[in-house]
Design a protein around this motif. Sequence first.
Motif, PDB file in Angstrom:
ATOM      1  N   THR A 231       0.952  -1.298   0.024  1.00 40.95           N
ATOM      2  CA  THR A 231      -0.093  -0.012  -0.048  1.00 40.95           C
ATOM      3  C   THR A 231       0.830   1.236   0.240  1.00 40.95           C
ATOM      4  N   LEU A 232       1.915   1.148   0.965  1.00 37.37           N
ATOM      5  CA  LEU A 232       2.722   2.577   0.895  1.00 37.37           C
ATOM      6  C   LEU A 232       3.420   2.748  -0.425  1.00 37.37           C
ATOM      7  N   ASP A 233       3.901   1.653  -1.165  1.00 34.21           N
ATOM      8  CA  ASP A 233       4.554   1.601  -2.564  1.00 34.21           C
ATOM      9  C   ASP A 233       3.399   2.429  -3.478  1.00 34.21           C
ATOM     10  N   TYR A 234       2.042   2.143  -3.319  1.00 40.55           N
ATOM     11  CA  TYR A 234       0.934   2.520  -4.313  1.00 40.55           C
ATOM     12  C   TYR A 234       0.938   3.931  -3.832  1.00 40.55           C
ATOM     13  N   ILE A 235       0.816   4.181  -2.584  1.00 38.80           N
ATOM     14  CA  ILE A 235       0.554   5.635  -2.153  1.00 38.80           C
ATOM     15  C   ILE A 235       1.787   6.408  -2.806  1.00 38.80           C
ATOM     16  N   ARG A 236       2.915   6.084  -2.739  1.00 42.56           N
ATOM     17  CA  ARG A 236       3.993   7.052  -3.099  1.00 42.56           C
ATOM     18  C   ARG A 236       3.954   7.273  -4.498  1.00 42.56           C
ATOM     19  N   GLY A 237       3.596   6.196  -5.367  1.00 40.76           N
ATOM     20  CA  GLY A 237       3.422   6.265  -6.806  1.00 40.76           C
ATOM     21  C   GLY A 237       2.145   6.980  -7.286  1.00 40.76           C
ATOM     22  N   LEU A 238       1.205   6.956  -6.541  1.00 35.60           N
ATOM     23  CA  LEU A 238      -0.270   7.736  -6.763  1.00 35.60           C
ATOM     24  C   LEU A 238      -0.215   9.200  -6.457  1.00 35.60           C
ATOM     25  N   CYS A 239       0.360   9.783  -5.152  1.00 36.03           N
ATOM     26  CA  CYS A 239       0.097  10.710  -4.641  1.00 36.03           C
ATOM     27  C   CYS A 239       1.195  11.487  -4.368  1.00 36.03           C
ATOM     28  N   THR A 240       1.082  12.736  -4.507  1.00 32.11           N
ATOM     29  CA  THR A 240       2.083  13.924  -4.154  1.00 32.11           C
ATOM     30  C   THR A 240       1.422  14.580  -2.924  1.00 32.11           C
ATOM     31  N   ASP A 241       2.687  15.057  -2.056  1.00 31.37           N
ATOM     32  CA  ASP A 241       2.172  15.793  -0.937  1.00 31.37           C
ATOM     33  C   ASP A 241       1.399  14.969   0.167  1.00 31.37           C
ATOM     34  N   PHE A 242       1.725  13.487   0.229  1.00 32.38           N
ATOM     35  CA  PHE A 242       0.795  12.704   0.926  1.00 32.38           C
ATOM     36  C   PHE A 242       1.067  13.025   2.604  1.00 32.38           C
ATOM     37  N   VAL A 243       0.366  12.981   3.471  1.00 37.73           N
ATOM     38  CA  VAL A 243       0.306  13.099   4.827  1.00 37.73           C
ATOM     39  C   VAL A 243      -0.344  11.888   5.507  1.00 37.73           C
ATOM     40  N   GLU A 244       0.378  11.151   6.106  1.00 33.15           N
ATOM     41  CA  GLU A 244      -0.014   9.991   6.816  1.00 33.15           C
ATOM     42  C   GLU A 244      -0.739  10.364   8.047  1.00 33.15           C
ATOM     43  N   LEU A 245      -2.050   9.898   8.278  1.00 31.67           N
ATOM     44  CA  LEU A 245      -2.785  10.272   9.739  1.00 31.67           C
ATOM     45  C   LEU A 245      -2.718   8.851  10.588  1.00 31.67           C
ATOM     46  N   HIS A 246      -2.705   8.812  11.958  1.00 28.25           N
ATOM     47  CA  HIS A 246      -2.706   7.980  12.729  1.00 28.25           C
ATOM     48  C   HIS A 246      -3.576   7.920  13.834  1.00 28.25           C
ATOM     49  N   GLY A 247      -4.022   6.619  14.202  1.00 30.23           N
ATOM     50  CA  GLY A 247      -5.006   6.589  15.203  1.00 30.23           C
ATOM     51  C   GLY A 247      -6.263   6.267  15.136  1.00 30.23           C
ATOM     52  N   ASP A 248      -7.161   5.640  16.062  1.00 32.90           N
ATOM     53  CA  ASP A 248      -8.419   5.616  16.078  1.00 32.90           C
ATOM     54  C   ASP A 248      -9.241   6.451  16.659  1.00 32.90           C
ATOM     55  N   ARG A 249      -8.529   7.328  17.725  1.00 26.72           N
ATOM     56  CA  ARG A 249      -8.880   8.283  18.710  1.00 26.72           C
ATOM     57  C   ARG A 249      -9.887   7.322  19.551  1.00 26.72           C
ATOM     58  N   ASN A 250      -9.504   6.065  19.829  1.00 29.50           N
ATOM     59  CA  ASN A 250     -10.179   5.139  20.802  1.00 29.50           C
ATOM     60  C   ASN A 250      -9.279   4.615  21.548  1.00 29.50           C
ATOM     61  N   PHE A 251      -8.301   3.844  20.816  1.00 26.45           N
ATOM     62  CA  PHE A 251      -7.384   2.992  21.677  1.00 26.45           C
ATOM     63  C   PHE A 251      -5.809   3.146  21.434  1.00 26.45           C
ATOM     64  N   ARG A 252      -5.439   2.863  19.808  1.00 27.73           N
ATOM     65  CA  ARG A 252      -4.084   3.316  19.529  1.00 27.73           C
ATOM     66  C   ARG A 252      -4.133   3.201  17.989  1.00 27.73           C
ATOM     67  N   ASP A 253      -2.865   3.501  17.560  1.00 30.70           N
ATOM     68  CA  ASP A 253      -2.469   3.400  16.134  1.00 30.70           C
ATOM     69  C   ASP A 253      -2.328   1.990  15.676  1.00 30.70           C
ATOM     70  N   ASP A 254      -2.864   1.407  14.543  1.00 33.03           N
ATOM     71  CA  ASP A 254      -2.649  -0.016  14.112  1.00 33.03           C
ATOM     72  C   ASP A 254      -1.717   0.038  12.747  1.00 33.03           C
ATOM     73  N   PRO A 255      -0.571  -0.229  12.715  1.00 33.34           N
ATOM     74  CA  PRO A 255       0.509  -0.170  11.745  1.00 33.34           C
ATOM     75  C   PRO A 255       0.169  -1.050  10.611  1.00 33.34           C
ATOM     76  N   ALA A 256      -0.785  -1.897  10.943  1.00 30.06           N
ATOM     77  CA  ALA A 256      -1.173  -2.933   9.764  1.00 30.06           C
ATOM     78  C   ALA A 256      -2.185  -2.348   8.838  1.00 30.06           C
ATOM     79  N   VAL A 257      -2.797  -1.070   9.189  1.00 33.90           N
ATOM     80  CA  VAL A 257      -3.523  -0.155   8.482  1.00 33.90           C
ATOM     81  C   VAL A 257      -2.994   1.171   8.233  1.00 33.90           C
ATOM     82  N   VAL A 258      -2.670   1.551   7.120  1.00 33.75           N
ATOM     83  CA  VAL A 258      -1.984   2.813   6.853  1.00 33.75           C
ATOM     84  C   VAL A 258      -3.224   3.764   6.102  1.00 33.75           C
ATOM     85  N   GLY A 259      -3.219   4.915   6.284  1.00 33.03           N
ATOM     86  CA  GLY A 259      -3.842   5.994   5.527  1.00 33.03           C
ATOM     87  C   GLY A 259      -3.584   7.369   5.474  1.00 33.03           C
TER      88      GLY A 259
END
Length: 318
Positions: free
Chosen positions: A71-99
Amino acid sequence: MPNELEFEKPILELRQKVDELRQLMETTGIDLTEEVAKLEERLAELSQSVYQGLTAWQRVQLARQPGRPTTLDYIRGLCTDFVELHGDRNFRDDPAVVGGIGLLEGRPVTVIGTQKGRDTKENIYRNFGMAHPEGYRKALRLMKQAEKFGRPVILFIDTAGAYPGMSAEERGQSEAIARNLREMAGLRTPTVCFVTGEGGSGGALGLGVTDRVYVLEYAWYSVIAPESAAAILWKDASQAPRAAETMRITASDLLAFGIADEVLPEPPGGAQKDPAAMVARVKEKAVQALEELSRVPIAQLLQARYDKYRAMGSFAER
């Protein structure tokens, strides 16, 4: 190459012979151009024969090959100025899902996907791409944010399934996935997903209720992995090749059943052979899909999405 599969060995052996002849030409000055050309022609024919005649299980093996774009490879190829956001605002950030948020050809988009690792250390960190409940809740948070600000959503699926551990169940794994299914069905913004490798069970479907579903040529998408199905049906996980054939999980099957909207061809031998070409192809399709979907009124888009998923699984008896 260490990652070559058993059925790819004849191709590898012939390619090595071509390389040896080329090296011999360079070191001795002997003209072997004609012999090399014949071997290369034979290599092309063999490659085409092998990859066109793959079994369902062989396609599953290709979908799991190291080196396929993540997914990160596709993001780098598709997007410019990408800013990754973290956390579910409930428990923690899950590294298995990026966005996060980026620009696709100047258009603001939200991009989300399951993320596997490149090596053992990273795979442990990413939990081998198997998300916890907080991963799905993070994804939903980003999708609702995209809806609020009118950004289309692009999703990437490559997971054997959601994490089945006790900790995930204690925090509401099934509820998190179910909520995503419900919310994605009514998300008031265009959505597109790409199944890039493995698409296992609810872990994949939790990111897969979209207006367009594109499946890579050697990817698979199913309610369960072949090994698990074999263990249930025949009490023997080694029957996975038999299960894969029975389950109809390949890209062409998904297209025939109306689950996939289109199959994206992969480079010869799979996306891992030429990641840059695969990323470029996915980018082209993402741009095209969003241009088409952005012209459709939201009410019409939602109705078409509803009709699409209601039609799945229907059949007629004679």
